[in-house]
Design an enzyme around this catalytic site. Structure first.
Site, short mmCIF file in Angstrom:
data_model
loop_
_atom_site.label_atom_id
_atom_site.label_comp_id
_atom_site.label_asym_id
_atom_site.label_seq_id
_atom_site.Cartn_x
_atom_site.Cartn_y
_atom_site.Cartn_z
CG ASP A 8 -1.79 1.21 1.32
OD1 ASP A 8 -2.23 1.71 0.26
OD2 ASP A 8 -2.04 1.69 2.45
CD GLU A 67 -4.90 1.17 -2.54
OE1 GLU A 67 -5.75 2.09 -2.62
OE2 GLU A 67 -4.49 0.71 -1.47
CG ASP A 139 -0.75 3.20 5.96
OD1 ASP A 139 -1.35 3.62 4.96
OD2 ASP A 139 -0.53 3.90 6.96
#
Length: 173
Positions: A8, A67, A139
């Site tokens: 992420d 992502e 996260d």
């Protein structure tokens, strides 16, 4: 058996999550956050690259998923996020890892069942799925969600008779 590193990305905090998949079983190997210390963007990008390079060396993943960039209201923030993604992708390609990317909606759907899930819901589901004693940082939970999304997408393609290396399942282009 495959080890997947999910990421992420962020210019200040980059989450990572590592899982091992055996058949239908997913095993938690580790997760955390790379926190950058400098206000200068080039130094932060270097820290992201070096941090992920060390994670890759430590866990020896076979697959890498990240992502996708979302549309931010602030163009400067979107550019910094894109550069952080670039540093992460370069770390993966230096290790000759295939890179796959997924949208936040795909990731949330894979973890929670709805693409509109809140961060707390993702954290809770990650804690439950991996039977962790506490919810991981947001996260890190998101990064574990990226890895799970990649695994489930890969499994779906294989079940449908597709090739797991197909460029249609979110591979980086």
């Amino acid at each position: 058996m495959a080890i997947i590193l999910g990421v992420d990305p962020g210019s200040r905090i980059t989450g990572y999550g590592v899982i091992q998949c055996q058949g239908r079983q997913q095993i938690y190997l580790g997760s955390g956050c790379i926190r950058t210390s400098s206000d200068e963007l080039p130094i932060r990008l270097k820290q992201i690259f070096e941090g992920l390079t060390e994670i890759i060396r430590q866990y020896q993943p076979e697959q890498f998923a990240i992502e996708r960039v979302f549309m931010a209201k602030n163009a400067d923030s979107a550019l910094k996020l894109g550069q952080a993604r670039g540093a992460a992708i370069v770390a993966a390609t230096f290790a000759d890892l295939p890179v796959a990317e997924y949208s936040a909606t795909q990731i949330k759907s894979a973890v929670v069942g709805t693409g509109r899930a809140q961060k707390a819901q993702v954290q809770h589901m990650i804690q439950q799925l991996f039977k962790l004693p506490a919810a991981p940082q947001a996260d890190a939970a998101d990064a574990l969600g990226v890895a799970l999304c990649h695994y489930h997408t890969h499994q779906s393609l294989v079940a449908m008779g597709g090739r797991a290396s197909s460029r249609t399942y979110g591979r980086y282009r």
